[in-house]
Design a protein around this motif. Structure first.
Motif, PDB file in Angstrom:
ATOM      1  N   GLY A 170      93.964  33.331  14.393  1.00 47.78           N
ATOM      2  CA  GLY A 170      92.831  32.966  13.082  1.00 47.78           C
ATOM      3  C   GLY A 170      92.084  31.611  13.233  1.00 47.78           C
ATOM      4  N   ALA A 171      92.632  30.750  13.234  1.00 49.44           N
ATOM      5  CA  ALA A 171      91.935  29.841  13.303  1.00 49.44           C
ATOM      6  C   ALA A 171      90.916  29.197  13.973  1.00 49.44           C
ATOM      7  N   ALA A 172      91.002  29.804  15.670  1.00 53.05           N
ATOM      8  CA  ALA A 172      89.690  29.458  15.828  1.00 53.05           C
ATOM      9  C   ALA A 172      88.407  30.782  16.105  1.00 53.05           C
ATOM     10  N   GLY A 173      88.904  32.178  15.254  1.00 52.46           N
ATOM     11  CA  GLY A 173      87.483  32.486  14.693  1.00 52.46           C
ATOM     12  C   GLY A 173      87.269  32.158  13.864  1.00 52.46           C
ATOM     13  N   LYS A 174      88.032  31.613  12.150  1.00 52.58           N
ATOM     14  CA  LYS A 174      87.421  31.020  11.751  1.00 52.58           C
ATOM     15  C   LYS A 174      86.341  29.697  11.628  1.00 52.58           C
ATOM     16  N   ALA A 175      86.592  29.339  13.492  1.00 54.07           N
ATOM     17  CA  ALA A 175      85.793  27.959  13.886  1.00 54.07           C
ATOM     18  C   ALA A 175      84.611  28.071  14.770  1.00 54.07           C
ATOM     19  N   ARG A 176      84.677  29.317  14.099  1.00 54.59           N
ATOM     20  CA  ARG A 176      83.631  30.396  15.810  1.00 54.59           C
ATOM     21  C   ARG A 176      83.625  30.088  17.184  1.00 54.59           C
ATOM     22  N   ARG A 177      85.324  29.273  17.179  1.00 54.08           N
ATOM     23  CA  ARG A 177      84.852  28.852  18.962  1.00 54.08           C
ATOM     24  C   ARG A 177      85.617  29.642  19.760  1.00 54.08           C
ATOM     25  N   ILE A 178      86.049  31.199  19.306  1.00 58.67           N
ATOM     26  CA  ILE A 178      86.098  31.979  20.626  1.00 58.67           C
ATOM     27  C   ILE A 178      84.859  32.422  21.440  1.00 58.67           C
ATOM     28  N   LEU A 179      85.543  31.843  22.744  1.00 56.97           N
ATOM     29  CA  LEU A 179      83.926  32.608  23.600  1.00 56.97           C
ATOM     30  C   LEU A 179      84.451  33.905  24.535  1.00 56.97           C
ATOM     31  N   ALA A 180      85.597  33.867  23.972  1.00 58.92           N
ATOM     32  CA  ALA A 180      86.033  35.224  26.039  1.00 58.92           C
ATOM     33  C   ALA A 180      87.477  35.619  25.592  1.00 58.92           C
ATOM     34  N   TYR A 181      87.805  36.849  25.793  1.00 51.83           N
ATOM     35  CA  TYR A 181      88.536  37.140  25.653  1.00 51.83           C
ATOM     36  C   TYR A 181      89.199  37.679  26.990  1.00 51.83           C
ATOM     37  N   HIS A 182      90.260  37.684  27.706  1.00 45.67           N
ATOM     38  CA  HIS A 182      90.796  38.440  28.327  1.00 45.67           C
ATOM     39  C   HIS A 182      92.578  39.114  28.860  1.00 45.67           C
ATOM     40  N   VAL A 183      92.075  40.206  29.207  1.00 47.65           N
ATOM     41  CA  VAL A 183      93.811  40.817  29.595  1.00 47.65           C
ATOM     42  C   VAL A 183      93.817  41.088  30.156  1.00 47.65           C
TER      43      VAL A 183
END
Lengths: 284, 284
Positions: free
Chosen positions: A201-214
């Motif tokens: 949530g914090a990463a999203g709020k800070a607009r910091r999510i650049l990639a999502y790996h699974v």
């Protein structure tokens, strides 16, 4: 949350998933043919060929480069070695730009050989990232700090939680002013974190999510590096976590990254891609 | 910080360090003969013998039982199995009391087979600990929640950081009112934690530190369970961390717990004890 059924265009394959058994040119064609919308290549593959030519091939298929893997480890026992690590990363950022990568994946490195000073290694990482930020901004490829599982703290990454990576981002680049520093969230590394949802949530709020790996965490993991599971074969609730990441504002590609020496790397690459496609749609 | 030079009376040996190759009676004598002031035996050793008799032997040597290892895992797929786990732990608490153990070490367990619900497993742990607390208080042996390294989150412990364990303590037993709930800090499990120093400080302030375990993290760890290092052979700054733990108010025994199938468990037990004694004094 949007389903991934019929949306392989939103899915990406990290080439490590196929075990790096073929030249990148062959892998690019396979991934495109299987219907995926993205690819994340590795430096040794790109550097073994011609970056411009490979970029053209990727572009011709309409593939998004969801990340360029990965940074040279930053911490070093000597200043000279540290500077060489920085220089190596700057050169890689130029290739990342050539490839039009969405981010440069930063696996920051562990403690220098013989060191017992974890804090010093973390300080070197901070210094190194700060030094790379201007280059990243200039070439237009953001740095994605990827926290690695704590079991890699000694030898691969002294960055071990999303919260820690976000603190580092904020210290180096307050309020995301550069637009060139964020995090890569790899669920294999952080699924256990008691504060995972808050951190996403914090990463999203800070607009910091650049990639999502699974991938998936196998209940009985037999190797610390090369025994990741296929989505659905392990203990992680991948659908719930994609929901969190998307609720936090990240709607880009879901990238599959599986290191699996004893299983998936022994299978036919097209079979692996088909399985990835099915599992992404069914369990992610 | 007080030196451990000449203070083996402040040092304890967890019997796992010797690989459980001999009956506990033999091990007790060895540990006492080597000059240590404490011992932490395991249930299967005690249950294979006569708890009262072993307690007498330990007492005759003047050894402190720094912990009794360890709880039956709590999370279960069925209610019936969960209740059986609670009952098993209650029985073990009686033996812990017989042994006059300073604490009952709680390795809380991972996710039930087939589960993908980490939160549910954590909730079960919380429920189980709450249920055991009254017994612990009554027999006079506090429960020591031991956070395990995140690499064990699936199959051994869903409790993975000191902060998480302290939150659970506070929820179940606000302000330590029972006097029977705290944490065991094992440096192998938490050395990587970016908030380690704060967490140790908080644990001390809350008067929750019940045990302190040492070994070392080998830079190139070859096995997730059985490749712990001897103090001084790995990357952890053990002296600095003992300083933190003692500054936080814990001045009890330093307990050595090393699982090492490929190295220390193959050596002569007296050699292992001698090495532990030297390293405790030289690097801890």
């Amino acid at each position: 949350m949007e389903t991934l059924q019929g949306r392989l265009d939103r899915c990406s394959i990290n080439t490590a998933t196929l075990g790096h058994r073929e030249p990148l040119g062959v892998t690019i064609d396979r991934i495109a043919r299987a219907g995926f919308g993205g690819i994340a290549p590795w430096r040794h593959e790109v550097e073994a060929g011609d970056a411009r030519q490979l970029a053209k091939q990727i572009q011709a298929h309409g593939l998004t480069v969801t990340g360029y893997c990965r940074s040279t480890y930053l911490p070093a026992a000597t200043r000279r070695e540290f500077e060489a690590n920085i220089a190596s990363n700057k050169a890689a950022l130029n290739d990342a730009a050539e490839l039009n990568a969405r981010c440069f994946v930063m696996v920051v490195g562990g403690m220098p050989e013989g060191s017992r000073d974890l804090d010093a290694a973390r300080a070197q990482v901070s210094e190194g990232v700060a030094e790379l930020l201007e280059t990243a901004r200039r070439v237009g490829v953001p740095l994605a700090l990827e926290p690695l599982h704590p079991m890699y703290a000694a030898n691969r990454s002294v960055l071990n939680t999303i919260a820690q990576a976000l603190e580092m981002c904020e210290r180096i680049d307050p309020q995301g002013a550069s637009g060139a520093l964020g995090v890569a969230i790899d669920i294999y590394h952080c699924w256990w974190d008691p504060h995972l949802l808050q951190s996403i949530g914090a990463a999203g709020k800070a607009r910091r999510i650049l990639a999502y790996h699974v991938s998936d965490w196998l209940r009985e993991t037999s190797d610390m590096l090369l025994d990741r599971g296929m989505m659905g074969d392990g203990v992680v609730d991948l659908r719930a976590l994609r929901g969190c990441v998307e609720a936090a504002g990240f709607k880009e590609h879901v990238e599959v990254e599986i290191f699996s020496a004893r299983n998936w790397w022994r299978r036919d690459p097209d079979e692996v891609l088909l399985t990835c496609a099915r599992r992404l749609q069914d369990v992610c």
